[in-house]
Enzyme design. Structure first.
Site, PDB file in Angstrom:
ATOM      1  N   HIS A  93      75.222  58.586  62.268  1.00 12.36           N
ATOM      2  CA  HIS A  93      74.528  59.297  61.182  1.00 12.36           C
ATOM      3  C   HIS A  93      74.322  60.768  61.539  1.00 12.36           C
ATOM      4  O   HIS A  93      74.669  61.663  60.752  1.00 12.36           O
ATOM      5  CB  HIS A  93      73.184  58.617  60.923  1.00 12.36           C
ATOM      6  CG  HIS A  93      72.387  59.263  59.830  1.00 12.36           C
ATOM      7  ND1 HIS A  93      72.417  58.833  58.532  1.00 12.36           N
ATOM      8  CD2 HIS A  93      71.522  60.331  59.851  1.00 12.36           C
ATOM      9  CE1 HIS A  93      71.619  59.579  57.792  1.00 12.36           C
ATOM     10  NE2 HIS A  93      71.060  60.506  58.579  1.00 12.36           N
ATOM     11  N   GLU A  94      73.768  61.010  62.711  1.00 17.45           N
ATOM     12  CA  GLU A  94      73.460  62.382  63.103  1.00 17.45           C
ATOM     13  C   GLU A  94      74.732  63.179  63.385  1.00 17.45           C
ATOM     14  O   GLU A  94      74.776  64.385  63.138  1.00 17.45           O
ATOM     15  CB  GLU A  94      72.535  62.396  64.327  1.00 17.45           C
ATOM     16  CG  GLU A  94      71.183  61.726  64.096  1.00 17.45           C
ATOM     17  CD  GLU A  94      70.410  62.318  62.936  1.00 17.45           C
ATOM     18  OE1 GLU A  94      70.611  63.519  62.619  1.00 17.45           O
ATOM     19  OE2 GLU A  94      69.617  61.581  62.327  1.00 17.45           O
ATOM     20  N   HIS A 150      75.913  64.792  60.240  1.00 20.05           N
ATOM     21  CA  HIS A 150      75.233  66.071  59.988  1.00 20.05           C
ATOM     22  C   HIS A 150      75.807  67.161  60.894  1.00 20.05           C
ATOM     23  O   HIS A 150      76.104  68.270  60.439  1.00 20.05           O
ATOM     24  CB  HIS A 150      73.731  65.946  60.289  1.00 20.05           C
ATOM     25  CG  HIS A 150      72.985  65.060  59.346  1.00 20.05           C
ATOM     26  ND1 HIS A 150      73.084  65.136  57.978  1.00 20.05           N
ATOM     27  CD2 HIS A 150      72.072  64.071  59.589  1.00 20.05           C
ATOM     28  CE1 HIS A 150      72.286  64.248  57.420  1.00 20.05           C
ATOM     29  NE2 HIS A 150      71.674  63.581  58.369  1.00 20.05           N
TER      30      HIS A 150
END
Length: 376
Positions: A24-25, A28
Site C-alpha cells: 500500500h505505502e 504512494h
C-alpha cells in the site's frame, strides 16, 4: 479438528499485514517519485523506530514497533497523514517544487489513490495466478438439489432450475449465488429462475445456520437450501488470467460494499465487525491450512485494505480525495480550519472504531467470559 499453536498467530498476522502495508505505502511512494515528490520517511508500523536506514535520495526507511499500519511522509508534510507543514512555502524554489503540497491537485490525488489501487492490483495478481495454475470454477448456477423445509423448497424450486439473477444481480456461476446470499439473513430476495426456456420470479428469505470450521469453531452464514450440481473447473490461459482476477476482485469489493451498507443502515449489528485480533486468528488458521490458503487470505485482506482506505473519512486516503475533489471543483483548497477539525473528527472516529472492533474480537475469543468467571 486442527490445532493452531499460540505462537503462530502473531507470526502469521505479521506475515499477512506486513507485506500488505508495504504494498500500500509503496504505491504512494513510487507514484510520488514519478510525480517528482521527495519522500522524507517510509515507515512500516508506527511508534518508536526499531530498525531503519536512509537511502541515497534522503528517504528514511524504518520499521516501527506497532505493526498496525504504515505511512509515507513526503516533503512538505507536517505529519504522517499529509497535513501540510506551515513552513513549506518558505522553502527555496528548488526544494519547494519537490514538496507534496506544491503539486497540482491531480498529482496529489494520483499519489493518494495509488495506495489502495496497488492493494487491488496485488490481489488481482494473486487471484490471476491461482486461476492460471488451478483453473477457474465454472459450476453453473443450476439447482442440484433442494433441502426439505428450506425457503427454496417453499418457493417451489426444483433440481434443474437455473438461477439467473438475485435482486437484479446476474448470477453466472454457482459461487456467485453464495456471495449474493450468505450475508443477507432474513432479507427477502427476488430471484429470477429459468427452466425449460421459461423465466419466473420467486422470493427467497435466507436463514442463518451454524456450522463448524476445520478448527471446530462455530460460525454463521445465510443459506436458502440449494445444493450445487457436480463441480466444474475450467483451465485458464495466461492471457485471460488477469481478467479472472479482476472479476473476482470486483465481486469481493461489491460484497464488501454491501456488508458495509448493512452496518450503516443498521441491518447488521456492529458486533459482527472484526478487527486486528480476528485477523490474527484467521491468519494463524489460514497458515495451518497451507501456503495457498494463506496467500488467498492475503488477497482478501488486500482488497479489504484498499476498500477501507477509500472510504471518505479524514485520516484515510478517501478523506484526502474528498478534499481534493472539493479543491478541484471550487478552484481553491478547503479552509485550513475546516480540514483541521475534519482530521480531528476522523482520528476520533477511527480510534473509536478500533476500540469497538477490538472489544468485539476479544469477546469472540472468550476473553470477557473468562474475566466474568474470574470475578464471579
Amino acid at each position: 479438528m486442527l490445532d493452531v499453536p499460540l505462537w503462530l498467530y502473531p507470526i502469521a498476522f505479521l506475515a499477512v499485514l506486513g507485506p500488505l502495508v508495504f504494498v500500500h505505502e509503496y504505491g504512494h511512494y513510487i507514484v510520488g517519485r514519478w510525480c517528482g515528490v521527495k519522500a522524507d520517511t517510509f515507515s512500516i508500523g508506527f511508534g518508536r523506530k526499531i530498525l531503519g536506514w536512509t537511502d541515497k535520495r534522503g528517504t528514511e526507511w524504518k520499521i516501527g514497533w506497532l505493526p498496525l499500519g504504515g505511512y509515507v511522509q513526503f516533503a512538505g508534510d507536517r505529519d504522517a497523514v499529509s497535513q501540510p507543514d506551515a513552513n513549506w512555502q518558505a522553502l527555496p524554489s528548488a526544494e519547494k517544487s519537490h514538496t507534496f503540497p506544491a503539486q497540482p491537485v491531480w498529482k496529489r490525488a494520483l499519489i493518494v489513490v495509488a495506495g489502495p489501487a496497488t492493494n487491488f492490483l496485488f490481489a488481482i495478481l494473486i487471484l490471476a495466478g491461482f486461476a492460471w495454475i488451478g483453473g477457474q470454477a465454472v459450476t453453473p448456477p443450476v439447482v442440484g438439489g433442494v433441502e426439505a423445509g428450506s425457503s427454496a423448497a417453499t418457493a417451489g424450486l426444483r433440481a434443474g432450475d437455473r438461477i439467473v439473477s438475485i435482486n437484479g444481480r446476474e448470477i453466472e456461476v454457482f459461487g456467485d449465488l453464495r456471495m449474493a446470499v450468505e450475508h443477507r439473513p432474513g432479507e427477502r430476495l427476488e430471484v429470477r429462475v429459468a427452466h425449460d426456456g421459461q423465466d419466473r420470479l420467486v422470493e427467497l428469505t435466507p436463514r442463518l445456520v451454524r456450522e463448524k470450521d476445520p478448527f471446530g469453531k462455530e460460525y454463521t452464514r445465510a443459506i436458502v437450501g440449494i445444493a450445487p450440481p457436480p463441480p466444474q473447473v475450467q483451465s485458464v490461459p495466461l492471457w485471460e488470467a488477469p481478467l479472472v482476477g479482476i472479476n473476482q476482485t470486483w465481486q469481493i469489493i461489491r460484497q464488501t460494499g454491501e456488508v458495509l451498507s448493512q452496518f450503516v443502515t443498521g441491518r447488521r449489528s456492529i458486533k459482527d465487525m472484526n478487527g486486528p485480533v480476528k485477523i490474527a486468528e484467521f491468519s494463524g488458521k489460514a497458515a495451518t491450512m497451507g501456503l495457498a490458503t494463506l496467500i488467498g487470505f492475503v488477497a482478501l485482506i488486500s482488497i479489504n485494505l484498499g476498500f477501507i482506505n477509500l472510504l471518505p473519512l479524514p485520516m484515510l486516503d478517501g478523506g484526502h480525495l474528498a478534499f481534493y475533489a472539493y479543491e478541484a471543483i471550487r478552484r481553491r483548497p478547503a479552509p485550513a480550519e475546516a480540514q483541521e477539525w475534519a482530521f480531528r473528527f476522523g482520528f476520533l472516529a477511527i480510534v473509536t472504531l478500533m476500540l469497538v472492533v477490538t472489544f468485539n474480537d476479544l469477546g469472540s475469543i472468550g476473553v470477557w467470559d473468562r474475566i466474568a468467571r474470574l470475578i464471579g
